[in-house]
Each structure stands twice: as C-alpha cells, then as structure tokens.
Write a protein that holds these residues in place. Structure first.
Motif, PDB file in Angstrom:
ATOM      1  N   UNK A   1       0.708  -1.269  -0.023  1.00 56.32           N
ATOM      2  CA  UNK A   1       0.010   0.075   0.054  1.00 56.32           C
ATOM      3  C   UNK A   1       0.952   1.172  -0.026  1.00 56.32           C
ATOM      4  N   UNK A   2       0.637   2.058  -0.854  1.00 58.43           N
ATOM      5  CA  UNK A   2       1.421   3.345  -0.996  1.00 58.43           C
ATOM      6  C   UNK A   2       0.631   4.404  -1.707  1.00 58.43           C
ATOM      7  N   UNK A   5      -8.383  -4.522  -3.169  1.00 62.83           N
ATOM      8  CA  UNK A   5      -8.699  -4.582  -1.528  1.00 62.83           C
ATOM      9  C   UNK A   5      -7.418  -4.524  -0.878  1.00 62.83           C
ATOM     10  N   UNK A   6      -7.434  -4.187   0.291  1.00 61.24           N
ATOM     11  CA  UNK A   6      -6.430  -4.377   1.319  1.00 61.24           C
ATOM     12  C   UNK A   6      -6.387  -5.478   2.055  1.00 61.24           C
ATOM     13  N   UNK A  53     -10.490   3.996  10.718  1.00 63.38           N
ATOM     14  CA  UNK A  53      -8.976   3.604  10.292  1.00 63.38           C
ATOM     15  C   UNK A  53      -8.058   4.705  10.001  1.00 63.38           C
ATOM     16  N   UNK A  54      -8.626   5.590   9.325  1.00 63.16           N
ATOM     17  CA  UNK A  54      -7.744   6.902   9.236  1.00 63.16           C
ATOM     18  C   UNK A  54      -7.027   7.562  10.326  1.00 63.16           C
ATOM     19  N   UNK A  55      -7.816   7.645  11.407  1.00 65.56           N
ATOM     20  CA  UNK A  55      -7.450   8.075  12.812  1.00 65.56           C
ATOM     21  C   UNK A  55      -6.781   7.312  13.410  1.00 65.56           C
ATOM     22  N   UNK A  87      -1.863   1.300   6.445  1.00 63.54           N
ATOM     23  CA  UNK A  87      -3.146   0.716   6.665  1.00 63.54           C
ATOM     24  C   UNK A  87      -4.133   1.707   6.726  1.00 63.54           C
ATOM     25  N   UNK A  88      -3.712   2.852   7.100  1.00 64.49           N
ATOM     26  CA  UNK A  88      -4.651   4.100   7.032  1.00 64.49           C
ATOM     27  C   UNK A  88      -5.098   4.375   6.013  1.00 64.49           C
ATOM     28  N   UNK A  89      -4.509   4.193   4.897  1.00 59.44           N
ATOM     29  CA  UNK A  89      -5.248   4.318   3.439  1.00 59.44           C
ATOM     30  C   UNK A  89      -6.343   3.561   2.985  1.00 59.44           C
TER      31      UNK A  89
END
Length: 426
Positions: A36-37, A81-82, A161-163, A170-172
């Motif tokens: 993830x980037x 998907x993540x 998830x962002x917070x 993983x916050x993306x």
C-alpha cells in the motif's frame, strides 16, 4: 474435502492449479500484489477496470462482452482490496467447464487466452491507455469513493481507520481519494501499468476439473512476461505501535443515528501461532449473533441498533461497530469495554466457546464452497508468508481452549474511539 493444489513459478508468475470437480465452472483468478502506497493506491484501484474495457484484439467493452458470451456466458470481474498493508488487484474469469457440455469448444483455453490479453495485451493508443475509457472509469471510481460518505457505517469504518493508523499504510483506503483519482492521466496510468508488470508479485489461480500439468502448460503458452523483476514484499505489514493512550475522535454531521466505532490493536496476525485463538476470541466477543456485544450491548441493554466486531487478519486490528442513540455514548463505551474485560477473565461458557468454534468452521466451509472463496483462503498464505491450509485451520479451531482465548483477549488494547453524531440541528 482435500483439494489438490500445485504451484509452479514460470516467467516470474506463480501459477497455482487446484484440481477439483466440486465446481461446474473453471475459475481463473489473477492476484496482483504490491505494498500500500499513497502514490499508487488510486492508480491501482482504477487500473483493473480500465484493463477489462478492451484489449488489443477486442478494442471495446462490447467486443470483450461478445467474447464472453461466446464462452457460454463467461464472467469477467475485477476488484481491489487491502490485505493488511498489501494492496491486491484481482481479475477473475469464470467459464463453464467443457467436460460438462456436449459442445467440446475449448472454453478453458479460450478463457486463459482472454484473461492473458486483459493483463498483458491491453488497448493502448500512442503513449497511453484509451483516453475516453480512462475518463469514464475515473468518473465511476470517483462515484464509488463519494458513495462511502452516504453510507455512514462504511464512512465511520474509513474514518476510524484513518485516525487509528494515520502514520501507517493501513490508514489508506483501497480506492484513494477523489483528488488522487482526478489527477490520473491515460499516459501516467500506462506508465504505472508497465512498472506493475515488472515489479508486482503476480499469482494466477486455476481452479476446476482439469489436470494440473495440462493447465500449467496452457497458462505458460499465453502468459509470457519478459524482464520481470518482482520485489520481495515481506514483511506484509508494519508492526502495530504500542498504545500510549486512547484516542477519542468525535465528529458531527446531519445524521439520525450515532455511529460508535472502536479500534483495537490485537498484536496478532495470520502468521502468528495464536492467530486462530484470536479468531475464536473475536467470534465470541462480537463476531456472531450469540457474541457478547450482540447479547449484552444490543439485546440486554438496548444500547445499540447493531453491535459487532471484525478482525483484520493481516494487520491485526479489530474494529467494533455499533449504531447508537447520541445520548447513549458513555454507557455504550462502558459496556463494550466491559465485554472485553469479560473475555480476558474467562467469563464465557464451554458451550459458548464450542458454538463459536462450530460457526467459525461452518463459515470457512461456506467460503470454500465457491472457487473464489477457496482462492481467497489459499491466498492468505501468500500475503502472510505463512502456510496454513483450510484443513489446518479447521483442526486448529478444534484445538483452541478457553485459556487460549483468554490469553488472546489479554493482548488486545483499545487504541481509538470514533463517534459520529448529529449536530445541534439534528
């Protein structure tokens, strides 16, 4: 039922054949994995939809659909998907197994040919993808991103998830942001696609009633990527930081029902020995209708319209999701915390433990009843770097003890509380 899976690396692609007569179709699933980037997440979300809109041989969606129709209504689908902090593109083709048909058209080989064209021989104009296809798919992706705002449960999941993981990949989100999507050009996307073919890990799963050697030979005929240099992508996820203090985020919108989501660090992922115990722990805590969250938060206390927990296997985070009245925030938080404390102290019966184990096993078996579900279960091993087959999982579930569940629960720490509530006018 034990399925025969064989794996072979050929020209930089990992080919997995799973021989079974359980399904009446043959399934081809491409799994294309990279970390993830933020720089690439929107392009990866857009790319598979652009690819399936046309190939060099079939340069329009209509012509691709025509070929699918000729293959007895084969289905082509894509997704992204993540999985932990890995971003996985999936391109799937389901085609009828010709052994069950009187017409002996080589459907399997034609299916391999088509999915190879989608990945390796796309529609290209000058130095980029077709500009109108890219523009159309960008609009569709922007709509998918914006639709999350209207679904407040999904929105709350994104926000917590962002917070909680703001300094971690993983916050993306899986799709990127509207601004990131709108900045993509047909030329830039094609340039990234060429990098993806060289660097990403590519796994092709072939599932159906065919001989492994024959299937692999057909795949090798059509999948030939020169100059691949796949990057070693382990470890799959960064270590979760130690929780210093609970983070509380309260947001106001014009909503009628509050969304209380609580994010926990479990410090346990798929590769760990106690992974299955953590799955059982999550099932007892909030995974099923007999779980503590459902019974105590929703039923007994009438605090929530819904209350459940979800465990992410490759990042090791557990999210509690509940819909509550605004005024019940404090009480709901207290009761949810008490349920985890009960798990830690072993406040659950052997009957509840056995029911959870039975439901987990049934869930796994139901997932494996469709080819794509079986592939997803198998692919966990690729993402984690840890081999654990479906049969292994079923055995490990049976072996989990009450003490194992308690020890798993005692590792869990509350990281972030997110509450979406109505504004003053609500």
């Amino acid at each position: 039922m034990q399925l025969m899976e064989k794996t072979k690396e050929s020209r930089g692609i990992n080919i997995h054949t799973i021989k079974t007569d359980r399904y009446k179709t043959n399934t081809l699933m491409l799994m294309i994995k990279a970390p993830l980037d933020r720089e690439t997440v929107a392009m990866r979300a857009l790319l598979p939809h652009v690819l399936q809109n046309g190939t060099a041989q079939s340069p329009s969606r209509k012509e691709v659909r025509g070929r699918l129709d000729e293959l007895y209504g084969a289905m082509l689908a894509s997704d992204v998907q993540k999985k932990g902090e890995q971003h996985v593109i999936t391109i799937r083709l389901d085609v009828a197994n010709e052994t069950f048909l009187t017409d002996q058209t080589p459907l399997f080989e034609e299916g391999i040919k088509l999915i190879s064209e989608v990945l390796l021989d796309p529609l290209v104009e000058e130095n980029g993808f077709n500009a109108s296809i890219v523009a159309n798919e960008k609009r569709s992706l922007v709509q998918r991103i914006q639709s999350v705002y209207d679904d407040k449960m999904r929105y709350a999941n994104v926000r917590i998830t962002e917070e909680m993981c703001k300094n971690e990949p993983f916050g993306l989100t899986s799709y990127g942001t509207v601004e990131e999507v709108e900045a993509i050009t047909a030329e830039g996307l094609y340039e990234y696609y060429q990098q993806l073919l060289k660097k990403d890990r590519i796994d092709l799963y072939v599932v159906g009633a065919m001989e492994a050697d024959e299937a692999m030979a057909k795949v090798e005929t059509y999948f030939n990527i020169n100059g691949r240099e796949p990057i070693d992508q382990t470890p799959p996820s960064s270590e979760s930081p130690k929780v210093e203090k609970e983070n509380v985020v309260i947001e106001e919108q014009d909503v009628k029902q509050g969304k209380l989501h609580m994010g926990y660090r479990t410090y346990t992922t798929y590769k760990d020995d106690d992974y299955v115990a953590m799955q059982v722990c999550n099932g007892l805590f909030g995974g099923f209708s007999h779980s503590k969250l459902f019974i105590n938060v929703r039923e007994k206390e009438s605090l929530a319209y819904y209350a459940a927990s979800r465990y992410e296997s490759h990042k090791g985070v557990m999210m509690v999701m509940s819909g509550i009245e605004f005024a019940k925030y404090d009480r709901a938080v207290t009761i949810i915390k008490e349920q985890l404390e009960a798990m830690c102290s072993g406040d659950f019966t052997e009957a509840e433990l056995n029911q959870t184990k039975a439901m987990l096993k049934n869930q796994l078996l139901e997932t494996s009843d469709v080819a794509r579900g079986y592939v997803e279960l198998s692919y966990h091993q690729i993402v984690s770097g840890h081999n654990r087959t479906l049969e292994d999982l079923l055995k490990e579930i049976d072996q989990v003890t009450k003490e194992d569940v308690m020890h798993a629960a005692q590792k869990i720490e509350l990281d972030t509380i997110y509450f979406l509530k109505g504004g003053e006018a609500s």
